[in-house]
Enzyme design. Structure first.
Site, PDB file in Angstrom:
ATOM      1  N   GLU A  82      -4.526  -0.205  -8.624  1.00 53.56           N
ATOM      2  CA  GLU A  82      -3.559   0.836  -8.982  1.00 53.56           C
ATOM      3  C   GLU A  82      -2.330   0.145  -9.573  1.00 53.56           C
ATOM      4  O   GLU A  82      -1.779  -0.768  -8.953  1.00 53.56           O
ATOM      5  CB  GLU A  82      -3.165   1.656  -7.747  1.00 53.56           C
ATOM      6  CG  GLU A  82      -4.293   2.557  -7.255  1.00 53.56           C
ATOM      7  CD  GLU A  82      -3.964   3.284  -5.950  1.00 53.56           C
ATOM      8  OE1 GLU A  82      -4.396   4.424  -5.794  1.00 53.56           O
ATOM      9  OE2 GLU A  82      -3.289   2.698  -5.079  1.00 53.56           O
ATOM     10  N   HIS A 130      -1.715  -2.930  -7.038  1.00 52.92           N
ATOM     11  CA  HIS A 130      -2.322  -2.676  -5.733  1.00 52.92           C
ATOM     12  C   HIS A 130      -3.828  -2.864  -5.800  1.00 52.92           C
ATOM     13  O   HIS A 130      -4.553  -2.053  -6.377  1.00 52.92           O
ATOM     14  CB  HIS A 130      -1.965  -1.242  -5.287  1.00 52.92           C
ATOM     15  CG  HIS A 130      -2.430  -0.905  -3.919  1.00 52.92           C
ATOM     16  ND1 HIS A 130      -3.074   0.263  -3.597  1.00 52.92           N
ATOM     17  CD2 HIS A 130      -2.339  -1.600  -2.753  1.00 52.92           C
ATOM     18  CE1 HIS A 130      -3.356   0.270  -2.309  1.00 52.92           C
ATOM     19  NE2 HIS A 130      -2.921  -0.847  -1.785  1.00 52.92           N
ATOM     20  N   ASN A 136      -4.578   5.816  -1.187  1.00 55.77           N
ATOM     21  CA  ASN A 136      -4.193   5.907   0.228  1.00 55.77           C
ATOM     22  C   ASN A 136      -3.621   7.267   0.596  1.00 55.77           C
ATOM     23  O   ASN A 136      -3.736   7.690   1.742  1.00 55.77           O
ATOM     24  CB  ASN A 136      -3.217   4.796   0.595  1.00 55.77           C
ATOM     25  CG  ASN A 136      -3.960   3.500   0.846  1.00 55.77           C
ATOM     26  OD1 ASN A 136      -5.039   3.498   1.417  1.00 55.77           O
ATOM     27  ND2 ASN A 136      -3.412   2.401   0.381  1.00 55.77           N
ATOM     28  N   SER A 185       0.822  -1.205   0.000  1.00 55.68           N
ATOM     29  CA  SER A 185       0.000   0.000   0.000  1.00 55.68           C
ATOM     30  C   SER A 185       0.855   1.254   0.000  1.00 55.68           C
ATOM     31  O   SER A 185       0.364   2.336  -0.287  1.00 55.68           O
ATOM     32  CB  SER A 185      -0.874   0.038   1.257  1.00 55.68           C
ATOM     33  OG  SER A 185      -1.667  -1.110   1.325  1.00 55.68           O
TER      34      SER A 185
HETATM   35  P1  NAD Z   1      -2.600  -9.727   6.560  1.00 58.31           P
HETATM   36  O1  NAD Z   1      -1.875  -9.523   7.848  1.00 58.31           O
HETATM   37  O2  NAD Z   1      -4.049 -10.054   6.575  1.00 58.31           O
HETATM   38  O3  NAD Z   1      -1.874 -10.871   5.707  1.00 58.31           O
HETATM   39  C1  NAD Z   1      -0.489 -10.995   5.569  1.00 58.31           C
HETATM   40  C2  NAD Z   1      -0.212 -12.488   5.405  1.00 58.31           C
HETATM   41  O4  NAD Z   1       1.144 -12.662   4.982  1.00 58.31           O
HETATM   42  C3  NAD Z   1      -0.388 -13.277   6.710  1.00 58.31           C
HETATM   43  O5  NAD Z   1      -1.315 -14.323   6.473  1.00 58.31           O
HETATM   44  C4  NAD Z   1       1.016 -13.810   7.013  1.00 58.31           C
HETATM   45  O6  NAD Z   1       0.993 -15.110   7.574  1.00 58.31           O
HETATM   46  C5  NAD Z   1       1.634 -13.835   5.625  1.00 58.31           C
HETATM   47  N1  NAD Z   1       3.099 -13.738   5.589  1.00 58.31           N
HETATM   48  C6  NAD Z   1       3.893 -12.914   6.317  1.00 58.31           C
HETATM   49  N2  NAD Z   1       5.185 -13.093   5.953  1.00 58.31           N
HETATM   50  C7  NAD Z   1       5.189 -14.041   4.982  1.00 58.31           C
HETATM   51  C8  NAD Z   1       6.205 -14.643   4.195  1.00 58.31           C
HETATM   52  N3  NAD Z   1       7.482 -14.290   4.325  1.00 58.31           N
HETATM   53  N4  NAD Z   1       5.852 -15.586   3.287  1.00 58.31           N
HETATM   54  C9  NAD Z   1       4.549 -15.938   3.136  1.00 58.31           C
HETATM   55  N5  NAD Z   1       3.545 -15.392   3.844  1.00 58.31           N
HETATM   56  C10 NAD Z   1       3.867 -14.446   4.746  1.00 58.31           C
HETATM   57  O7  NAD Z   1      -2.307  -8.395   5.706  1.00 58.31           O
HETATM   58  P2  NAD Z   1      -3.148  -7.831   4.459  1.00 58.31           P
HETATM   59  O8  NAD Z   1      -4.134  -6.843   4.943  1.00 58.31           O
HETATM   60  O9  NAD Z   1      -3.572  -8.970   3.601  1.00 58.31           O
HETATM   61  O10 NAD Z   1      -1.996  -6.988   3.724  1.00 58.31           O
HETATM   62  C11 NAD Z   1      -1.054  -7.606   2.879  1.00 58.31           C
HETATM   63  C12 NAD Z   1      -0.446  -6.552   1.974  1.00 58.31           C
HETATM   64  O11 NAD Z   1      -1.492  -5.940   1.197  1.00 58.31           O
HETATM   65  C13 NAD Z   1       0.260  -5.405   2.705  1.00 58.31           C
HETATM   66  O12 NAD Z   1       1.361  -4.998   1.940  1.00 58.31           O
HETATM   67  C14 NAD Z   1      -0.807  -4.315   2.744  1.00 58.31           C
HETATM   68  O13 NAD Z   1      -0.264  -3.013   2.826  1.00 58.31           O
HETATM   69  C15 NAD Z   1      -1.471  -4.535   1.397  1.00 58.31           C
HETATM   70  N6  NAD Z   1      -2.840  -4.033   1.280  1.00 58.31           N
HETATM   71  C16 NAD Z   1      -3.721  -4.145   2.333  1.00 58.31           C
HETATM   72  C17 NAD Z   1      -5.017  -3.668   2.177  1.00 58.31           C
HETATM   73  C18 NAD Z   1      -6.026  -3.787   3.297  1.00 58.31           C
HETATM   74  O14 NAD Z   1      -7.105  -3.177   3.198  1.00 58.31           O
HETATM   75  N7  NAD Z   1      -5.764  -4.563   4.340  1.00 58.31           N
HETATM   76  C19 NAD Z   1      -5.434  -3.092   0.956  1.00 58.31           C
HETATM   77  C20 NAD Z   1      -4.524  -3.035  -0.100  1.00 58.31           C
HETATM   78  C21 NAD Z   1      -3.225  -3.512   0.077  1.00 58.31           C
END
Ligand code: NAD
Length: 281
Positions: free
Chosen positions: A149, A137, A188, A116
């Site tokens: 994005e 994204h 964002n 993000s």
């Molecule tokens: P989340 O915490 O729900 O999921 C992250 C997952 O990654 C977890 O299940 C964890 O076990 C896994 N993980 C961590 N390290 C790892 C590794 N080395 N190898 C494999 N798996 C691994 O987080 P999220 O909300 O899904 O966010 C993930 C990404 O997406 C982030 O970069 C976040 O900024 C981005 N994002 C989030 C949103 C949102 O609304 N939450 C929206 C757009 C983008």
């Protein structure tokens, strides 16, 4: 591009895996542990069963049959596109992109990040193929929200951007907007200061969480208020994105308010932990 890997099967990764499989792709999800893999599979099953019940897909089990959840990153070696969706932590993502560069065999494979706020350049330059590293994204919930994005870094090739666009628009049926590689991209950079302002308003006792949210829903036609949205995004992710924005621009409007910091310290992360600004069953 038919062979897809998603690294990280959390909130976003499971959604990206779902839309890829619903588009008929062969999908591998890589998680960090057996427990996390089980949780990712559970999220996918729940969401697909819901989609089937709503008549959006013919068969949840057919779509699920296109997805494999693994814990060994080596499983992504034959993929044409890898989307990284692990935690919003620069060091973790840098380490992962170094590993992906060593593992992914196809010379023209696309290595994408769903970050993000972390500059795509920081991920590109640790690989031997920065021309193929791009930000793709997605938005939460991925199966529902149309927007993606596309964020090429200064080194990303036009071919990588064009193929990424063709994949998200042509195959996944999403709509892309183009952004420069600056923290927060378009959405964002506008949304996070808005959410932080709502948290400051609540923190100061100026209005209740319910009234702040009702104000924006009823008065500005937002589908949900900023505090409910922060709970949906995850307060840890909200804080991490705010910190990346603050780091990039040094503007007070991006500084995470103390209440957000304390809630994250307390493990009150929003919907995913059952409690944030609201409590969830
Ligand atoms: P989340 O915490 O729900 O999921 C992250 C997952 O990654 C977890 O299940 C964890 O076990 C896994 N993980 C961590 N390290 C790892 C590794 N080395 N190898 C494999 N798996 C691994 O987080 P999220 O909300 O899904 O966010 C993930 C990404 O997406 C982030 O970069 C976040 O900024 C981005 N994002 C989030 C949103 C949102 O609304 N939450 C929206 C757009 C983008």
């Amino acid at each position: 591009m038919k062979n897809v890997a998603v690294v990280g099967g959390g909130l976003m990764g499971s959604g990206i895996a779902e839309v890829s499989a619903r588009a008929g792709h062969d999908v591998i999800v890589v998680e960090s542990s057996d427990d996390a893999a089980k949780a990712a599979l559970g999220r996918l099953e729940k969401s697909l069963v819901r989609a089937e019940a709503k008549g959006k897909i013919a068969s949840a089990s057919d779509v699920l049959g296109l997805i494999r959840v693994e814990t060994d990153l080596g499983a992504v070696a034959d993929r044409e596109v890898v989307v990284e969706a692990i935690v919003e932590d620069e060091a973790a993502k840098v380490a992962l992109f170094k590993s992906l560069d060593a593992i992914v065999e196809a010379p023209d494979a696309i290595l994408a990040s769903n970050t993000s706020s972390i500059p795509i350049m920081k991920l590109g330059v640790v690989t031997t193929r920065p021309t193929q590293v791009i930000g793709i994204h997605f938005f939460n919930p991925v199966p529902v929200l149309q927007l993606v994005e596309l964020v090429p870094s200064l080194l990303t090739s036009e071919d990588t951007t064009a193929r990424s666009r063709a994949w998200v628009e042509g195959s996944l049926g999403k709509q892309a907007i183009d952004c420069q590689d600056r923290a927060g991209f378009v959405v964002n950079a506008l949304l996070i200061p808005f959410i932080l302002s709502a948290i400051r308003m609540f923190e100061s006792g100026f209005a209740s969480a319910e009234d702040i949210d009702r104000g924006l829903v009823l008065g500005a036609a937002h589908p949900q208020g900023p505090l409910a949205l922060a709970d949906l995004i995850g307060l840890d992710t909200t804080k991490a994105v705010a910190e990346s924005l603050y780091d990039e621009f040094k503007e007070p409007l991006y500084a995470a308010p103390p209440l957000l910091q304390r809630m994250v310290d307390a493990g009150l992360l929003g919907r995913k932990t059952g409690r944030g600004f609201y409590t969830y069953a």
